[in-house]
Scaffold this motif. Structure first.
Motif, PDB file in Angstrom:
ATOM      1  N   PHE A 198       0.838  -1.199   0.000  1.00  0.00           N
ATOM      2  CA  PHE A 198       0.000   0.000   0.000  1.00  0.00           C
ATOM      3  C   PHE A 198       0.876   1.252   0.000  1.00  0.00           C
ATOM      4  CE2 PHE A 198      -2.173   3.400   2.271  1.00  0.00           C
ATOM      5  CZ  PHE A 198      -3.320   3.522   1.511  1.00  0.00           C
ATOM      6  N   ILE A 199       1.944   1.241   0.799  1.00  0.00           N
ATOM      7  CA  ILE A 199       2.856   2.383   0.834  1.00  0.00           C
ATOM      8  C   ILE A 199       3.539   2.562  -0.524  1.00  0.00           C
ATOM      9  CG2 ILE A 199       4.981   3.262   1.883  1.00  0.00           C
ATOM     10  CD1 ILE A 199       4.044   1.874   4.500  1.00  0.00           C
ATOM     11  N   GLY A 248       1.142   4.111  -2.890  1.00  0.00           N
ATOM     12  CA  GLY A 248       1.006   5.550  -2.671  1.00  0.00           C
ATOM     13  C   GLY A 248       2.160   6.331  -3.272  1.00  0.00           C
ATOM     14  N   VAL A 254       1.670   6.386  -7.016  1.00  0.00           N
ATOM     15  CA  VAL A 254       0.626   7.335  -7.393  1.00  0.00           C
ATOM     16  C   VAL A 254       1.178   8.759  -7.366  1.00  0.00           C
ATOM     17  CG1 VAL A 254      -1.587   8.338  -6.669  1.00  0.00           C
ATOM     18  CG2 VAL A 254      -1.313   5.884  -6.740  1.00  0.00           C
ATOM     19  N   SER A 255       2.021   9.053  -6.377  1.00  0.00           N
ATOM     20  CA  SER A 255       2.610  10.392  -6.342  1.00  0.00           C
ATOM     21  C   SER A 255       3.524  10.603  -7.555  1.00  0.00           C
ATOM     22  CB  SER A 255       3.364  10.620  -5.037  1.00  0.00           C
ATOM     23  OG  SER A 255       4.480   9.786  -4.942  1.00  0.00           O
ATOM     24  N   GLU A 273       0.039  13.580  -1.852  1.00  0.00           N
ATOM     25  CA  GLU A 273      -0.144  12.125  -1.928  1.00  0.00           C
ATOM     26  C   GLU A 273       0.989  11.393  -1.233  1.00  0.00           C
ATOM     27  OE1 GLU A 273      -1.431   8.382  -2.539  1.00  0.00           O
ATOM     28  OE2 GLU A 273      -2.586  10.178  -3.002  1.00  0.00           O
ATOM     29  N   ALA A 274       2.210  11.847  -1.444  1.00  0.00           N
ATOM     30  CA  ALA A 274       3.350  11.196  -0.801  1.00  0.00           C
ATOM     31  C   ALA A 274       3.293  11.379   0.714  1.00  0.00           C
ATOM     32  CB  ALA A 274       4.659  11.759  -1.353  1.00  0.00           C
ATOM     33  N   GLY A 280      -0.928  10.012   1.625  1.00  0.00           N
ATOM     34  CA  GLY A 280      -1.272   8.688   1.110  1.00  0.00           C
ATOM     35  C   GLY A 280      -0.263   7.628   1.463  1.00  0.00           C
ATOM     36  N   ALA A 281       1.005   7.924   1.308  1.00  0.00           N
ATOM     37  CA  ALA A 281       2.031   6.924   1.598  1.00  0.00           C
ATOM     38  C   ALA A 281       2.585   7.094   3.003  1.00  0.00           C
ATOM     39  CB  ALA A 281       3.151   7.020   0.576  1.00  0.00           C
ATOM     40  N   THR A 295      -0.681   7.672   6.241  1.00  0.00           N
ATOM     41  CA  THR A 295      -1.555   6.506   6.254  1.00  0.00           C
ATOM     42  C   THR A 295      -0.754   5.221   6.433  1.00  0.00           C
ATOM     43  OG1 THR A 295      -3.061   7.677   4.773  1.00  0.00           O
ATOM     44  CG2 THR A 295      -3.385   5.314   5.000  1.00  0.00           C
ATOM     45  N   GLY A 296       0.399   5.135   5.791  1.00  0.00           N
ATOM     46  CA  GLY A 296       1.250   3.961   5.962  1.00  0.00           C
ATOM     47  C   GLY A 296       1.729   3.804   7.394  1.00  0.00           C
TER      48      GLY A 296
END
Length: 104
Positions: free
Chosen positions: A35-36, A39, A42-43, A58-59, A62-63, A66-67
């Motif tokens: 998942f990380i 993310g 995606v960034s 996002e980095a 998202g990563a 959240t990670g």
């Protein structure tokens, strides 16, 4: 121009594979790591789309955030499972009369 399209196509394929792996891996720790990685990929896709502000968000969220929360939750779950396993009482030892009642 063709090299740029090839890089974008490879990025899309890697994004799809990492998303699929993050959802289907049975080991939770590996799923969180995927998942990380997803993310971060995606960034990178946001950077390719010329949106560096969204890529940084996002980095970071998202990563990164959240990670970290998922890893912390995973560690807490493991500690709770260990504590629960150590608190379970052993099965009571039955005397001969109780064993006969169960088998009868």
């Amino acid at each position: 121009m063709n090299l740029i399209i090839l890089v974008d196509a490879v990025l899309v394929v890697i994004l799809l594979v990492s998303a699929w792996l993050a959802l289907t891996i049975a080991d939770l720790q590996r799923a969180v790591i995927m998942f990380i990685a997803f993310g971060l990929l995606v960034s990178l896709a946001w950077v390719r789309l010329q949106a560096p502000d969204v890529a940084m968000a996002e980095a970071a969220v998202g990563a990164g955030l959240t990670g970290a929360l998922l890893i912390s939750t995973l560690n807490t779950m493991r500690q709770m499972q260990k504590r629960k396993a150590s608190e379970e009482p052993a099965a009571p030892v039955l005397n001969a009369a109780e064993q006969e009642k169960r088998h009868a």
